[in-house]
Design a protein around this motif. Structure first.
Motif, PDB file in Angstrom:
ATOM      1  N   LEU A 241     -23.512-105.025  50.165  1.00 46.83           N
ATOM      2  CA  LEU A 241     -22.075-104.925  49.931  1.00 46.83           C
ATOM      3  C   LEU A 241     -21.525-103.686  50.629  1.00 46.83           C
ATOM      4  O   LEU A 241     -20.509-103.757  51.327  1.00 46.83           O
ATOM      5  CB  LEU A 241     -21.761-104.877  48.436  1.00 46.83           C
ATOM      6  CG  LEU A 241     -20.302-104.605  48.064  1.00 46.83           C
ATOM      7  CD1 LEU A 241     -19.369-105.667  48.645  1.00 46.83           C
ATOM      8  CD2 LEU A 241     -20.148-104.513  46.562  1.00 46.83           C
ATOM      9  N   ALA A 242     -22.199-102.563  50.467  1.00 46.30           N
ATOM     10  CA  ALA A 242     -21.748-101.324  51.106  1.00 46.30           C
ATOM     11  C   ALA A 242     -21.726-101.475  52.628  1.00 46.30           C
ATOM     12  O   ALA A 242     -20.775-101.041  53.290  1.00 46.30           O
ATOM     13  CB  ALA A 242     -22.643-100.160  50.696  1.00 46.30           C
TER      14      ALA A 242
ATOM     15  N   ALA B 233     -18.540-101.276  45.048  1.00 43.88           N
ATOM     16  CA  ALA B 233     -19.307-100.384  45.921  1.00 43.88           C
ATOM     17  C   ALA B 233     -19.311 -98.950  45.387  1.00 43.88           C
ATOM     18  O   ALA B 233     -20.334 -98.262  45.452  1.00 43.88           O
ATOM     19  CB  ALA B 233     -18.737-100.421  47.338  1.00 43.88           C
ATOM     20  N   ARG B 234     -18.186 -98.511  44.848  1.00 39.35           N
ATOM     21  CA  ARG B 234     -18.102 -97.159  44.282  1.00 39.35           C
ATOM     22  C   ARG B 234     -19.102 -96.987  43.141  1.00 39.35           C
ATOM     23  O   ARG B 234     -19.720 -95.937  42.987  1.00 39.35           O
ATOM     24  CB  ARG B 234     -16.673 -96.885  43.820  1.00 39.35           C
ATOM     25  CG  ARG B 234     -16.394 -95.462  43.452  1.00 39.35           C
ATOM     26  CD  ARG B 234     -14.906 -95.151  43.250  1.00 39.35           C
ATOM     27  NE  ARG B 234     -14.177 -96.095  42.429  1.00 39.35           N
ATOM     28  CZ  ARG B 234     -13.268 -96.960  42.886  1.00 39.35           C
ATOM     29  NH1 ARG B 234     -12.976 -97.012  44.168  1.00 39.35           N
ATOM     30  NH2 ARG B 234     -12.649 -97.774  42.062  1.00 39.35           N
ATOM     31  N   TYR B 235     -19.277 -98.029  42.328  1.00 41.85           N
ATOM     32  CA  TYR B 235     -20.245 -97.998  41.228  1.00 41.85           C
ATOM     33  C   TYR B 235     -21.663 -98.338  41.688  1.00 41.85           C
ATOM     34  O   TYR B 235     -22.575 -98.384  40.871  1.00 41.85           O
ATOM     35  CB  TYR B 235     -19.833 -98.978  40.128  1.00 41.85           C
ATOM     36  CG  TYR B 235     -18.668 -98.538  39.294  1.00 41.85           C
ATOM     37  CD1 TYR B 235     -18.736 -97.403  38.494  1.00 41.85           C
ATOM     38  CD2 TYR B 235     -17.491 -99.272  39.286  1.00 41.85           C
ATOM     39  CE1 TYR B 235     -17.656 -97.006  37.715  1.00 41.85           C
ATOM     40  CE2 TYR B 235     -16.408 -98.887  38.500  1.00 41.85           C
ATOM     41  CZ  TYR B 235     -16.507 -97.755  37.721  1.00 41.85           C
ATOM     42  OH  TYR B 235     -15.446 -97.375  36.952  1.00 41.85           O
ATOM     43  N   ARG B 236     -21.817 -98.648  42.971  1.00 45.48           N
ATOM     44  CA  ARG B 236     -23.095 -99.085  43.539  1.00 45.48           C
ATOM     45  C   ARG B 236     -23.586-100.379  42.879  1.00 45.48           C
ATOM     46  O   ARG B 236     -24.779-100.552  42.633  1.00 45.48           O
ATOM     47  CB  ARG B 236     -24.141 -97.982  43.463  1.00 45.48           C
ATOM     48  CG  ARG B 236     -23.794 -96.797  44.328  1.00 45.48           C
ATOM     49  CD  ARG B 236     -24.897 -95.750  44.323  1.00 45.48           C
ATOM     50  NE  ARG B 236     -24.600 -94.681  45.238  1.00 45.48           N
ATOM     51  CZ  ARG B 236     -23.906 -93.597  44.914  1.00 45.48           C
ATOM     52  NH1 ARG B 236     -23.418 -93.442  43.705  1.00 45.48           N
ATOM     53  NH2 ARG B 236     -23.697 -92.653  45.808  1.00 45.48           N
ATOM     54  N   HIS B 237     -22.651-101.254  42.581  1.00 45.27           N
ATOM     55  CA  HIS B 237     -22.964-102.551  41.985  1.00 45.27           C
ATOM     56  C   HIS B 237     -23.185-103.595  43.070  1.00 45.27           C
ATOM     57  O   HIS B 237     -22.676-103.471  44.174  1.00 45.27           O
ATOM     58  CB  HIS B 237     -21.820-103.021  41.089  1.00 45.27           C
ATOM     59  CG  HIS B 237     -21.771-102.332  39.776  1.00 45.27           C
ATOM     60  ND1 HIS B 237     -20.813-102.597  38.846  1.00 45.27           N
ATOM     61  CD2 HIS B 237     -22.564-101.376  39.221  1.00 45.27           C
ATOM     62  CE1 HIS B 237     -21.003-101.855  37.759  1.00 45.27           C
ATOM     63  NE2 HIS B 237     -22.051-101.098  37.978  1.00 45.27           N
ATOM     64  N   GLY B 238     -23.951-104.614  42.705  1.00 43.35           N
ATOM     65  CA  GLY B 238     -24.089-105.815  43.514  1.00 43.35           C
ATOM     66  C   GLY B 238     -23.179-106.879  42.933  1.00 43.35           C
ATOM     67  O   GLY B 238     -22.497-106.653  41.934  1.00 43.35           O
ATOM     68  N   LEU B 239     -23.196-108.045  43.557  1.00 43.67           N
ATOM     69  CA  LEU B 239     -22.325-109.125  43.116  1.00 43.67           C
ATOM     70  C   LEU B 239     -23.098-110.416  42.870  1.00 43.67           C
ATOM     71  O   LEU B 239     -24.043-110.723  43.605  1.00 43.67           O
ATOM     72  CB  LEU B 239     -21.253-109.414  44.157  1.00 43.67           C
ATOM     73  CG  LEU B 239     -20.295-108.292  44.495  1.00 43.67           C
ATOM     74  CD1 LEU B 239     -19.391-108.714  45.657  1.00 43.67           C
ATOM     75  CD2 LEU B 239     -19.475-107.884  43.294  1.00 43.67           C
TER      76      LEU B 239
END
Length: 165
Positions: A95-96, A154-160
């Motif tokens: 994502l990043a 992305a700010r939370y470093r989450h995936g989807l």
């Protein structure tokens, strides 16, 4: 009935658990849905693009930009169909990277030179939508909302977790 593109942000631990435990993603989705009404706007874990997903994917693809932010990348292993196929994943690092490729792309640049007639000719889903004179405004609104959601993930470093239903 329309096909709706849906998203759920997953923390790195939730993402790993979804990969390790088939069926866990559906349970997690249900658990998060029960909590969603308690969250403030910036903390929402769910998002949907209604039926704009295909138009947005088309616009990204025609510019050679990553469509994984619309479609995900890998199918969730061991899971079943959630409406229109199994859910797909987009890992936090992917994502990043995709957002890095997109930069601060505004909708006007994404859709530069595109007309609803072109989307209709390309048979972008849903075909009848492109007769509407406000179709591009509809896509623009969804692009703005999706970018806000993706940037937060992305700010939370989450995936989807991404699915169509």
């Amino acid at each position: 009935m329309s096909i709706v593109g849906s998203y759920l942000r997953l923390s790195p631990a939730e993402f790993a658990r979804a990969l390790e435990e088939p069926g866990r993603a559906r349970e997690f989705k249900q658990e998060q849905a029960a909590l969603e009404h308690r969250r403030g706007p910036s903390e929402l874990r769910f998002h949907d693009t209604e039926k704009a997903w295909a138009g947005l994917a088309h616009l990204l693809a025609r510019r050679g930009l990553p469509t994984c932010v619309i479609d995900g990348e890998d199918e969730l292993p061991g899971d079943e169909d959630w409406g229109y196929g199994p859910p797909r994943l987009l890992a936090p690092d992917r994502l990043a990277a995709a957002l890095g490729e997109l930069g601060e792309l505004p909708f006007d640049a994404l859709a530069d030179g595109v007309t609803p007639a072109e989307l209709a000719a390309a048979e972008v889903y849903p075909a009848r939508m492109w007769d509407d004179p406000f179709a591009l405004e509809y896509l623009a609104a969804h692009w703005t909302d999706l970018r806000r959601y993706l940037d937060r993930a992305a700010r939370y470093r989450h995936g989807l977790l991404i699915w169509y239903s």
